[in-house]
Design a protein around this motif. Structure first.
Motif, PDB file in Angstrom:
ATOM      1  N   ASP A 261       0.813  -1.219   0.000  1.00  0.00           N
ATOM      2  CA  ASP A 261       0.000   0.000   0.000  1.00  0.00           C
ATOM      3  C   ASP A 261       0.851   1.275   0.000  1.00  0.00           C
ATOM      4  OD1 ASP A 261       0.989  -0.214   2.534  1.00  0.00           O
ATOM      5  OD2 ASP A 261      -0.929  -0.013   3.578  1.00  0.00           O
ATOM      6  N   ALA A 262       2.137   1.128  -0.299  1.00  0.00           N
ATOM      7  CA  ALA A 262       2.997   2.324  -0.335  1.00  0.00           C
ATOM      8  C   ALA A 262       2.513   3.273  -1.431  1.00  0.00           C
ATOM      9  CB  ALA A 262       4.434   1.910  -0.613  1.00  0.00           C
ATOM     10  N   HIS A 263       2.567   4.573  -1.166  1.00  0.00           N
ATOM     11  CA  HIS A 263       2.214   5.545  -2.197  1.00  0.00           C
ATOM     12  C   HIS A 263       3.270   5.473  -3.308  1.00  0.00           C
ATOM     13  CE1 HIS A 263       1.240   9.275  -4.224  1.00  0.00           C
ATOM     14  NE2 HIS A 263       0.151   9.368  -3.493  1.00  0.00           N
ATOM     15  N   PRO A 264       2.847   5.479  -4.580  1.00  0.00           N
ATOM     16  CA  PRO A 264       3.841   5.394  -5.668  1.00  0.00           C
ATOM     17  C   PRO A 264       4.909   6.497  -5.606  1.00  0.00           C
ATOM     18  CG  PRO A 264       1.620   5.173  -6.551  1.00  0.00           C
ATOM     19  CD  PRO A 264       1.458   5.463  -5.090  1.00  0.00           C
ATOM     20  N   MET A 265       4.568   7.659  -5.014  1.00  0.00           N
ATOM     21  CA  MET A 265       5.592   8.704  -4.890  1.00  0.00           C
ATOM     22  C   MET A 265       6.677   8.282  -3.894  1.00  0.00           C
ATOM     23  SD  MET A 265       5.420  11.253  -6.890  1.00  0.00           S
ATOM     24  CE  MET A 265       6.097  12.777  -6.289  1.00  0.00           C
ATOM     25  N   ALA A 266       6.270   7.547  -2.848  1.00  0.00           N
ATOM     26  CA  ALA A 266       7.252   7.048  -1.876  1.00  0.00           C
ATOM     27  C   ALA A 266       8.182   6.062  -2.573  1.00  0.00           C
ATOM     28  CB  ALA A 266       6.532   6.392  -0.705  1.00  0.00           C
ATOM     29  N   ILE A 267       7.591   5.211  -3.404  1.00  0.00           N
ATOM     30  CA  ILE A 267       8.394   4.214  -4.121  1.00  0.00           C
ATOM     31  C   ILE A 267       9.333   4.914  -5.101  1.00  0.00           C
ATOM     32  CG2 ILE A 267       8.303   2.235  -5.687  1.00  0.00           C
ATOM     33  CD1 ILE A 267       5.732   1.360  -4.381  1.00  0.00           C
ATOM     34  N   MET A 268       8.795   5.907  -5.815  1.00  0.00           N
ATOM     35  CA  MET A 268       9.633   6.604  -6.807  1.00  0.00           C
ATOM     36  C   MET A 268      10.801   7.328  -6.152  1.00  0.00           C
ATOM     37  SD  MET A 268       7.131   8.039  -9.723  1.00  0.00           S
ATOM     38  CE  MET A 268       8.401   8.540 -10.853  1.00  0.00           C
ATOM     39  N   THR A 269      10.545   7.980  -5.018  1.00  0.00           N
ATOM     40  CA  THR A 269      11.630   8.684  -4.333  1.00  0.00           C
ATOM     41  C   THR A 269      12.726   7.687  -3.979  1.00  0.00           C
ATOM     42  OG1 THR A 269       9.877  10.011  -3.330  1.00  0.00           O
ATOM     43  CG2 THR A 269      12.076  10.361  -2.477  1.00  0.00           C
ATOM     44  N   GLY A 270      12.303   6.528  -3.448  1.00  0.00           N
ATOM     45  CA  GLY A 270      13.276   5.519  -3.045  1.00  0.00           C
ATOM     46  C   GLY A 270      14.011   4.914  -4.233  1.00  0.00           C
ATOM     47  N   VAL A 271      13.247   4.561  -5.277  1.00  0.00           N
ATOM     48  CA  VAL A 271      13.864   3.864  -6.416  1.00  0.00           C
ATOM     49  C   VAL A 271      14.810   4.799  -7.185  1.00  0.00           C
ATOM     50  CG1 VAL A 271      13.394   2.742  -8.638  1.00  0.00           C
ATOM     51  CG2 VAL A 271      12.030   2.155  -6.639  1.00  0.00           C
ATOM     52  N   VAL A 272      14.400   6.051  -7.379  1.00  0.00           N
ATOM     53  CA  VAL A 272      15.281   6.969  -8.129  1.00  0.00           C
ATOM     54  C   VAL A 272      16.537   7.256  -7.307  1.00  0.00           C
ATOM     55  CG1 VAL A 272      15.469   9.277  -9.143  1.00  0.00           C
ATOM     56  CG2 VAL A 272      13.405   7.922  -9.514  1.00  0.00           C
ATOM     57  N   GLY A 273      16.377   7.436  -5.996  1.00  0.00           N
ATOM     58  CA  GLY A 273      17.563   7.616  -5.137  1.00  0.00           C
ATOM     59  C   GLY A 273      18.480   6.407  -5.238  1.00  0.00           C
ATOM     60  N   ALA A 274      17.858   5.214  -5.303  1.00  0.00           N
ATOM     61  CA  ALA A 274      18.649   3.977  -5.351  1.00  0.00           C
ATOM     62  C   ALA A 274      19.357   3.788  -6.686  1.00  0.00           C
ATOM     63  CB  ALA A 274      17.738   2.781  -5.093  1.00  0.00           C
ATOM     64  N   MET A 275      18.969   4.552  -7.710  1.00  0.00           N
ATOM     65  CA  MET A 275      19.660   4.408  -9.002  1.00  0.00           C
ATOM     66  C   MET A 275      21.155   4.689  -8.844  1.00  0.00           C
ATOM     67  SD  MET A 275      17.005   6.017 -11.770  1.00  0.00           S
ATOM     68  CE  MET A 275      17.972   5.691 -13.255  1.00  0.00           C
ATOM     69  N   SER A 276      21.508   5.542  -7.883  1.00  0.00           N
ATOM     70  CA  SER A 276      22.946   5.824  -7.702  1.00  0.00           C
ATOM     71  C   SER A 276      23.676   4.591  -7.190  1.00  0.00           C
ATOM     72  CB  SER A 276      23.164   7.032  -6.790  1.00  0.00           C
ATOM     73  OG  SER A 276      22.282   7.015  -5.708  1.00  0.00           O
ATOM     74  N   ALA A 277      22.924   3.622  -6.626  1.00  0.00           N
ATOM     75  CA  ALA A 277      23.551   2.382  -6.177  1.00  0.00           C
ATOM     76  C   ALA A 277      23.612   1.354  -7.308  1.00  0.00           C
ATOM     77  CB  ALA A 277      22.765   1.813  -5.002  1.00  0.00           C
ATOM     78  N   PHE A 278      22.843   1.597  -8.384  1.00  0.00           N
ATOM     79  CA  PHE A 278      22.803   0.636  -9.485  1.00  0.00           C
ATOM     80  C   PHE A 278      23.593   1.108 -10.712  1.00  0.00           C
ATOM     81  CE2 PHE A 278      19.237  -0.710  -6.960  1.00  0.00           C
ATOM     82  CZ  PHE A 278      19.232  -2.081  -7.094  1.00  0.00           C
ATOM     83  N   TYR A 279      23.751   2.401 -10.842  1.00  0.00           N
ATOM     84  CA  TYR A 279      24.411   2.934 -12.051  1.00  0.00           C
ATOM     85  C   TYR A 279      25.584   3.828 -11.664  1.00  0.00           C
ATOM     86  CZ  TYR A 279      20.049   1.226 -14.029  1.00  0.00           C
ATOM     87  OH  TYR A 279      19.001   0.426 -14.379  1.00  0.00           O
ATOM     88  N   HIS A 280      26.596   3.191 -11.003  1.00  0.00           N
ATOM     89  CA  HIS A 280      27.742   3.968 -10.507  1.00  0.00           C
ATOM     90  C   HIS A 280      28.489   4.660 -11.619  1.00  0.00           C
ATOM     91  CE1 HIS A 280      27.855   0.056  -8.113  1.00  0.00           C
ATOM     92  NE2 HIS A 280      27.177   0.914  -7.402  1.00  0.00           N
ATOM     93  N   ASP A 281      28.401   4.079 -12.817  1.00  0.00           N
ATOM     94  CA  ASP A 281      29.211   4.595 -13.917  1.00  0.00           C
ATOM     95  C   ASP A 281      28.649   5.888 -14.504  1.00  0.00           C
ATOM     96  OD1 ASP A 281      26.975   3.338 -14.862  1.00  0.00           O
ATOM     97  OD2 ASP A 281      27.923   2.506 -16.653  1.00  0.00           O
ATOM     98  N   SER A 282      27.601   6.441 -13.891  1.00  0.00           N
ATOM     99  CA  SER A 282      27.138   7.745 -14.385  1.00  0.00           C
ATOM    100  C   SER A 282      26.838   8.687 -13.214  1.00  0.00           C
ATOM    101  CB  SER A 282      25.921   7.572 -15.309  1.00  0.00           C
ATOM    102  OG  SER A 282      24.930   6.784 -14.703  1.00  0.00           O
ATOM    103  N   THR A 283      27.689   8.630 -12.209  1.00  0.00           N
ATOM    104  CA  THR A 283      27.468   9.496 -11.041  1.00  0.00           C
ATOM    105  C   THR A 283      28.543  10.579 -10.886  1.00  0.00           C
ATOM    106  OG1 THR A 283      28.580   7.858  -9.672  1.00  0.00           O
ATOM    107  CG2 THR A 283      26.184   7.820  -9.640  1.00  0.00           C
TER     108      THR A 283
END
Ligand code: CMC
Length: 436
Positions: A135-157
């Motif tokens: 039941d998480a709000h999709p905005m909560a998920i998006m904030t978390g997932v986009v922030g987590a992109m820095s953990a998945f795509y180190h080669d563009s940080t």
């Protein structure tokens, strides 16, 4: 300064206080009011300026978007939003915002190809989604997932490397529809739908939201055009709260994924991007046109915190040009879907009619903004209200990144560090707990 557009004029302003007289340069923008340059004020006058809410303060210079709030005009790189909404499409507008000019046919094809090649998410991110409550709000998920992109795509940080900045840009624009669609799919307990690169940007998003493995999904071209127009109308809006958040976060040198996550968090608030969800919920709560006067009265009552959602804007004091296009689009989509007698639309139209004739709203220059009609279209398309702000975030990502790129490339970039008017206690001695 980033560009050729801003020139210091010979004009100056004089500020006199105590026994000091300070001369302040006046900068002339290519459009809009002159700007007092107070950068040396503290050094020369030992004084700060006070402007909570930045109502009179330009925090940067920019060549991307211009708004004339009195005329109700919104220009991207000089092009009016109504022309772009009618004649262009989202990825072309994205190119314009990012690179400054409309693309040639070859440039556009190349850009669309690059975006299309990055639509998939790292497969490991599926597990990240699964960590959220259903039941998480999709905005909560998006904030978390986009922030987590820095953990998945180190080669563009690495923001000092223009190539990495470009890769991060393309990744964010390409993956945002997948991120938002998956946030939705997760919340309704359906399997994630992988992107399809043979579809255009909007059609791909609609398919990822509404298709299920059990059935093929046909994208209706009129709905996909309406979706694309919603993206286009939300693409950028100069130095609004979330864009300023992205700029402030990135001024410290933080990576782009972290900065865009900060922008998403800021956008969520009901005074900003969250207004589209709040507006549709309000229209539903009103329910029938006979109840409108009660809500108008509440909005005008100083003792009631209620505000008419989707009304008013910090900059537009005439009308929001995006709302005009959105209203027209709402009519088209609802007619297409055969729901033009939708009670929410009836309430919205009547509310707009009553409010714009009401002396309170007239006097305060409160007109429908972009969020007033967007929710009605999204609702008719089948999106739940919780997805309205994620769709805004998806589209605004283009503006955030364009502003971020402009700022990083500016040799004058400094960490953002506002000052304050301190009104707390002055220095005093610590008192031991037994003596208090
Ligand atoms: N309903 C009733 N009264 C309002 C409204 C409203 N929607 N908006 C402003 N006012 C009144 C407010 O009470 C104040 O009255 P007074 O001068 O008597 O104290 C006056 O108008 C000025 O309001 P403000 O809050 O000082 O203006 P602002 O520029 O700080 O706020 C705003 C702009 C958009 C936050 C505000 O108009 C608002 O809260 N609107 C409703 C939320 C909304 O629709 N937001 C979406 C904005 S557009 C998309 C986006 O930015 O994401």
């Amino acid at each position: 300064m980033t560009g050729m557009t801003m020139a210091e004029t010979a004009k100056t302003a004089k500020l006199t206080f105590d026994d000091k007289e300070i001369e302040l340069p006046i900068l002339s923008p290519s459009a809009g009011p002159d700007v007092l340059d107070i950068r040396k004020l503290y050094a020369q006058g030992d004084v700060f300026t006070y402007d909570p809410g930045f109502t009179s303060t330009a925090a940067c210079d920019s060549t991307i978007t211009f708004i004339d709030g009195d005329l109700g005009e919104l220009l991207h790189r000089g092009y009016p939003i109504d022309q772009l909404a009618e004649k262009s499409h989202f990825l072309e507008v994205a190119y314009l915002l990012l690179y400054g000019e409309l693309p040639s046919a070859v440039q556009l094809e190349d850009f669309e190809h690059r975006v299309t090649q990055h639509t998939m998410l790292h497969e490991q991110m599926v597990y990240f989604y699964r960590g959220f409550r259903r039941d998480a709000h999709p905005m909560a998920i998006m904030t978390g997932v986009v922030g987590a992109m820095s953990a998945f795509y180190h080669d563009s940080t690495d923001i000092t490397d223009p190539w990495q900045r470009e890769v991060a840009t393309i990744r964010l624009i390409a993956k945002m529809p997948t991120i938002a669609a998956w946030a939705y799919k997760f919340s309704i307990g359906q399997p994630f739908v992988y992107p399809r690169n043979d579809l255009d940007y909007a059609s791909n998003f609609l398919r990822m939201c509404f298709s299920v493995p059990a059935e093929e999904y046909e994208v209706n071209p009129i709905l996909s055009r309406a979706m694309d127009r919603i993206f286009t109308l939300h693409a950028d809006h100069e130095q609004n709260a979330s864009t300023s958040t992205v700029r402030l976060a990135s001024s410290s040198g933080a990576n782009p994924f972290a900065c865009i996550a900060a922008g998403i968090a800021c956008l969520w608030g009901p005074a900003h991007g969250g207004a589209n969800q709040a507006c549709l919920e309000m229209l539903r709560e009103i329910g029938t046109v006979d109840r409108i006067p009660e809500y108008i009265a509440r909005a005008k009552d100083k003792d009631d915190p209620f505000r008419l959602m989707g009304f008013g804007h910090r900059v537009y004091k005439n009308f929001d040009p995006r709302a005009k296009v959105m209203k027209q689009s709402a009519d088209e989509v609802l007619e297409l879907l055969g729901v033009e007698n939708n009670p929410t639309l009836q309430v919205a139209k009547e509310l707009e009619r009553i409010a714009i004739e009401d002396p309170y709203f007239k006097e305060k220059k409160l007109y429908p903004n972009v969020d007033f009609y967007s929710g009605i279209i999204l609702d008719a398309m089948g999106f739940p209200t919780s997805m309205f702000t994620p769709i805004f975030a998806l589209a605004r990502t283009v503006g955030w990144i364009s502003q971020w790129k402009e700022m990083i490339a500016d040799p004058q970039m400094k960490i953002g560090r506002p000052r304050q008017l301190y009104v707390g206690a002055t220095m005093r001695d610590y008192v031991d707990v037994e003596d208090r």
